[in-house]
Write a protein that holds these residues in place. Structure first.
Motif, short mmCIF file in Angstrom:
data_model
loop_
_atom_site.label_atom_id
_atom_site.label_comp_id
_atom_site.label_asym_id
_atom_site.label_seq_id
_atom_site.Cartn_x
_atom_site.Cartn_y
_atom_site.Cartn_z
N GLY A 114 53.43 62.64 21.61
CA GLY A 114 53.09 61.33 22.16
C GLY A 114 54.25 60.37 22.06
N VAL A 115 54.22 59.49 21.07
CA VAL A 115 55.30 58.54 20.83
C VAL A 115 55.93 58.87 19.47
N ILE A 116 57.23 59.16 19.49
CA ILE A 116 57.96 59.51 18.28
C ILE A 116 58.92 58.39 17.93
N GLY A 117 58.81 57.88 16.70
CA GLY A 117 59.78 56.91 16.19
C GLY A 117 60.84 57.65 15.40
N ILE A 118 62.09 57.37 15.68
CA ILE A 118 63.19 58.03 14.96
C ILE A 118 64.07 56.96 14.32
N ILE A 119 64.22 57.07 13.01
CA ILE A 119 64.99 56.09 12.22
C ILE A 119 66.19 56.81 11.64
N TYR A 120 67.38 56.30 11.90
CA TYR A 120 68.58 57.02 11.49
C TYR A 120 69.69 56.04 11.16
N GLU A 121 70.79 56.58 10.63
CA GLU A 121 71.88 55.72 10.16
C GLU A 121 73.07 55.81 11.10
N ALA A 122 74.28 55.74 10.59
CA ALA A 122 75.47 55.50 11.41
C ALA A 122 75.97 56.75 12.13
N ARG A 123 75.13 57.33 12.99
CA ARG A 123 75.54 58.52 13.75
C ARG A 123 75.12 58.35 15.21
N PRO A 124 76.00 57.81 16.05
CA PRO A 124 75.63 57.57 17.45
C PRO A 124 75.21 58.82 18.21
N ASN A 125 75.69 59.98 17.81
CA ASN A 125 75.30 61.20 18.52
C ASN A 125 73.81 61.48 18.41
N VAL A 126 73.18 60.98 17.32
CA VAL A 126 71.75 61.18 17.15
C VAL A 126 70.98 60.49 18.27
N THR A 127 71.50 59.38 18.78
CA THR A 127 70.84 58.66 19.86
C THR A 127 70.65 59.57 21.06
N ALA A 128 71.71 60.25 21.47
CA ALA A 128 71.63 61.15 22.62
C ALA A 128 70.79 62.38 22.30
N ASP A 129 71.00 62.96 21.12
CA ASP A 129 70.24 64.16 20.74
C ASP A 129 68.74 63.88 20.74
N ALA A 130 68.36 62.78 20.11
CA ALA A 130 66.95 62.45 19.97
C ALA A 130 66.30 62.17 21.32
N ILE A 131 66.98 61.40 22.15
CA ILE A 131 66.43 61.10 23.47
C ILE A 131 66.28 62.37 24.28
N GLY A 132 67.29 63.23 24.26
CA GLY A 132 67.22 64.46 25.04
C GLY A 132 66.09 65.37 24.60
N LEU A 133 65.95 65.58 23.31
CA LEU A 133 64.89 66.46 22.80
C LEU A 133 63.50 65.88 23.06
N CYS A 134 63.36 64.57 22.90
CA CYS A 134 62.05 63.95 23.16
C CYS A 134 61.70 64.02 24.64
N MET A 135 62.67 63.78 25.51
CA MET A 135 62.39 63.88 26.95
C MET A 135 61.93 65.29 27.33
N LYS A 136 62.66 66.29 26.86
CA LYS A 136 62.34 67.67 27.22
C LYS A 136 60.96 68.06 26.73
N SER A 137 60.57 67.58 25.56
CA SER A 137 59.27 67.93 24.99
C SER A 137 58.16 66.98 25.43
N GLY A 138 58.47 66.08 26.36
CA GLY A 138 57.45 65.22 26.94
C GLY A 138 57.02 64.05 26.10
N ASN A 139 57.86 63.65 25.14
CA ASN A 139 57.50 62.55 24.24
C ASN A 139 58.27 61.28 24.59
N ALA A 140 57.58 60.14 24.52
CA ALA A 140 58.28 58.86 24.53
C ALA A 140 58.92 58.68 23.16
N VAL A 141 60.02 57.92 23.12
CA VAL A 141 60.76 57.79 21.86
C VAL A 141 61.13 56.34 21.61
N ILE A 142 60.99 55.93 20.36
CA ILE A 142 61.44 54.60 19.91
C ILE A 142 62.51 54.83 18.86
N LEU A 143 63.72 54.37 19.13
CA LEU A 143 64.86 54.61 18.26
C LEU A 143 65.19 53.37 17.44
#
Length: 414
Positions: A114-143
């Motif tokens: 459904g809606v996944i909240g992802i909380i992370y620290e100083a790693r900008p690559n996580v932004t792209a990784d998280a968005i990509g994985l959530c999109m593919k698995s059909g989840n909305a994401v709040i970063l």
């Protein structure tokens, strides 16, 4: 928008996103990869602002390295999105089913969380990784990224959001919280009914803060006080490169070895040479009394050291009486992440794998393999060290749940 408004928008988008076809999702992922490269100059400019602020704040070199973006790292992020596009879509996969004697058919299928909240620290690559994985698995994401990377993350999220929506992903599916206030995290992790699950990625302090304060379900990831036990009679020549790899290949990773346990009968033939090898690789030894007596440059280990995830070139070393003491030590100080035994004794290997409570338990290899790509799962959102709902490297299937589809032809319950 307020965080609650962002979550409300994400929840509305999630209902639509669950029905988006794999073709559209893959098209969006490819477009997102292209957009990262097309907007490279603006992303790198935003990252430069973060790097300058980080240096001014005196951030450690290891943190600055995680924060830094380069053309090569952006290319890797884009390639990561393309790899996600190439993976099998988990949504709609049939994972079970039956036909009852009364004629009802029951089908169990994978569906998005459904809606996944992802909380992370100083790693900008996580932004792209998280968005990509959530999109593919059909989840909305709040970063919610760390303040150290606020400019980089905001720009990356904006670039990817625009590319996704232009490709047919429902508006609102990608949300990024721009507030750097710690209160924003507390609000996000208590939005029951809007956010379905929260995944913290980062330091043990961050993860425990989320776990301890969230009312939304949490998937706990990352903290890795990982051990390797060298048994008596192990193949010591084989053990040397395994241990060097486990500690030095990427010491900041959560699956790097933090504690080496050595059987007392292996000390004479193995430990002196191994300590010298570690020194040659820049590793600072923190040892028990036996180790400190053997190595005058070793620092005496404290109770805190045994429980510490160093994330750098420090290593705790302890001599144990045998397998049982090693198991007791791991049970007391381990974080249920990744543990290893190096042995030629089959019975000890099996006992170790049966009795160690961890997501990944290795025999005669390095803990550094705890990784979605290395396991053949493709990209991962993190490594779960808990038991529900996912454990170990979390790839696309772990970002789904399931539901039952029941079809009848007029049946009523007697």
């Amino acid at each position: 928008m307020t965080i609650r408004e962002q979550a409300t928008e994400a929840a509305a988008a999630a209902r639509k996103l669950a029905a988006v076809s794999p073709v559209i999702k893959n098209k969006a992922l490819e477009a997102m990869a292209d957009a990262l490269l097309a907007e490279q100059e603006e992303i790198l400019a935003a990252n430069t602002r973060d790097m300058e602020a980080g240096k001014a704040k005196g951030l450690k070199e290891s943190l600055l390295d995680r924060l830094l973006l380069t053309p090569a790292r952006l290319a890797d992020m884009a390639e990561g999105l393309r790899q996600v596009a190439a993976l099998k879509d988990p949504v709609g996969e049939i994972i079970g089913g039956s036909t009852l004697p009364n004629g009802l058919t029951i089908t169990k299928i994978r569906v998005p969380l459904g809606v996944i909240g992802i909380i992370y620290e100083a790693r900008p690559n996580v932004t792209a990784d998280a968005i990509g994985l959530c999109m593919k698995s059909g989840n909305a994401v709040i970063l919610k990224g760390g303040s150290e990377a606020i400019h980089s993350n905001t720009k990356i999220a904006d670039v990817l959001r625009k590319a996704a929506e232009q490709s047919g992903i429902p508006a609102g599916s990608i949300q990024f919280i721009t507030s750097t206030d710690h209160a924003a995290v507390q609000e996000l992790i208590t939005l029951n009914g809007l956010v379905d699950v929260v995944i913290p990625r980062g330091s043990g302090r961050l993860i425990q803060a989320v776990v301890g304060n969230a009312s939304v379900p949490v998937i706990e990831t990352g903290v890795g006080v990982c051990h390797t036990f060298v048994d008596a009679g192990a193949d010591y020549a084989q053990a040397e490169p395994i241990l060097v790899n486990a500690k030095t290949q990427r010491p900041a990773a959560c699956n790097a070895m933090e504690t080496l346990l050595v059987h007392k009968d292996a000390v004479q033939d193995f430990l002196p040479h191994m300590l010298e090898v570690f020194k040659e690789n820049g590793v600072q030894i923190i040892g028990d009394e036996t180790v400190c007596a053997m190595d005058k440059e070793a620092l005496p280990a404290t109770e805190e050291d045994w429980a510490t995830e160093y994330g750098d070139l420090r290593l705790s070393v302890k001599v144990v009486s045998g397998l049982d003491e090693a198991l007791d030590h791991i049970a007391r100080y381990g974080t249920k992440h990744s543990e290893a035994i190096l042995t030629r004794n089959y019975a000890n290997a099996r006992k170790f794998q049966q009795m160690v409570d961890a997501a990944c338990v290795y025999v005669n290899t390095t803990t550094r393999y705890s990784d979605g790509f290395q396991f053949g799962f493709g990209a991962e959102i993190g490594i779960s060290s808990q038991k529900l709902h996912a454990r170990g490297p979390m790839a696309l299937p772990e970002l789904t749940t399931y539901k039952y589809l029941i079809s009848g032809d007029g049946q009523v319950r007697p």
